[in-house]
Design an enzyme around this catalytic site. Structure first.
Site, PDB file in Angstrom:
ATOM      1  N   ASP A   8       0.862  -1.179   0.000  1.00 40.52           N
ATOM      2  CA  ASP A   8       0.000   0.000   0.000  1.00 40.52           C
ATOM      3  C   ASP A   8       0.898   1.228   0.000  1.00 40.52           C
ATOM      4  O   ASP A   8       2.072   1.147   0.375  1.00 40.52           O
ATOM      5  CB  ASP A   8      -0.901   0.015   1.237  1.00 40.52           C
ATOM      6  CG  ASP A   8      -2.182   0.804   1.030  1.00 40.52           C
ATOM      7  OD1 ASP A   8      -3.258   0.184   1.020  1.00 40.52           O
ATOM      8  OD2 ASP A   8      -2.111   2.044   0.883  1.00 40.52           O
TER       9      ASP A   8
ATOM     10  N   TYR B 294     -13.761   6.110 -12.566  1.00 37.86           N
ATOM     11  CA  TYR B 294     -13.836   4.934 -11.695  1.00 37.86           C
ATOM     12  C   TYR B 294     -14.667   3.841 -12.371  1.00 37.86           C
ATOM     13  O   TYR B 294     -14.303   2.677 -12.376  1.00 37.86           O
ATOM     14  CB  TYR B 294     -14.452   5.340 -10.348  1.00 37.86           C
ATOM     15  CG  TYR B 294     -14.600   4.213  -9.361  1.00 37.86           C
ATOM     16  CD1 TYR B 294     -13.510   3.776  -8.624  1.00 37.86           C
ATOM     17  CD2 TYR B 294     -15.830   3.599  -9.146  1.00 37.86           C
ATOM     18  CE1 TYR B 294     -13.637   2.754  -7.696  1.00 37.86           C
ATOM     19  CE2 TYR B 294     -15.966   2.571  -8.227  1.00 37.86           C
ATOM     20  CZ  TYR B 294     -14.868   2.148  -7.506  1.00 37.86           C
ATOM     21  OH  TYR B 294     -14.991   1.135  -6.596  1.00 37.86           O
TER      22      TYR B 294
END
Length: 167
Positions: free
Chosen positions: A37, A158
């Site tokens: 991450d 998105y």
């Protein structure tokens, strides 16, 4: 249970939410996990919690999924630590602002969202494929959203990621 005993997985976006739950489940099922991450501090907390619960089976690696160099580093870490890669879970993604009007987005906003949500997954697949071919096996899971099918759940870029991976 041990459905993933002996398997090594890279899971992106593992600092929190769905990625953290995936990392925890994979370790619980017997896998070794390279958890990645951008949010290193939160990722380290997540991995510490997993390792405290299940033993030292997860490693935290800060990772920009839009960088080929970072992907090489993550793959090298998996090979150095665990000797192979069996599974890639491309979970990392960003939502961006919520608007169904394409005119509400600048080109930079569009490119940023698609770079993370689509190109990041492409780079991950490309980065692990050589190791999976060496092993003559492997699984790649690309996480996306239902937003590309039903619309109205997130912004235009998105939703586009879902359409790219479903076609």
């Amino acid at each position: 249970m041990s459905r993933l005993a002996g398997k090594v997985a890279i899971i992106t976006g593992a600092a929190g939410g769905q990625g953290a739950a995936e990392a925890k489940l994979f370790v619980k099922e017997g896998a070794k996990v390279i958890a990645t991450d951008m949010q290193l501090e939160l990722l380290q907390e997540t991995v510490a919690d997993i390792n405290e619960t299940f033993g030292e089976h997860a490693v935290a690696v800060q990772h920009n999924i839009t960088s080929e160099e970072d992907w090489k580093r993550v793959v090298d870490e998996a090979i150095t630590r665990f000797g192979k890669i069996d599974i890639l879970v491309n979970n990392a993604g960003i939502l961006g602002k919520l608007s169904s009007d394409v005119n509400d987005y600048t080109l930079d906003e569009w490119n940023t969202i698609l770079n993370v949500n689509a190109t990041g997954s492409f780079l991950g697949m490309k980065a692990v494929m050589g190791e999976m071919k060496k092993n003559k096996s492997g699984s790649i899971v690309n996480i996306s959203s239902i937003a590309g099918l039903v619309g109205g759940q997130g912004g235009v870029p998105y939703q586009a990621r879902r359409a790219l991976f479903e076609s």
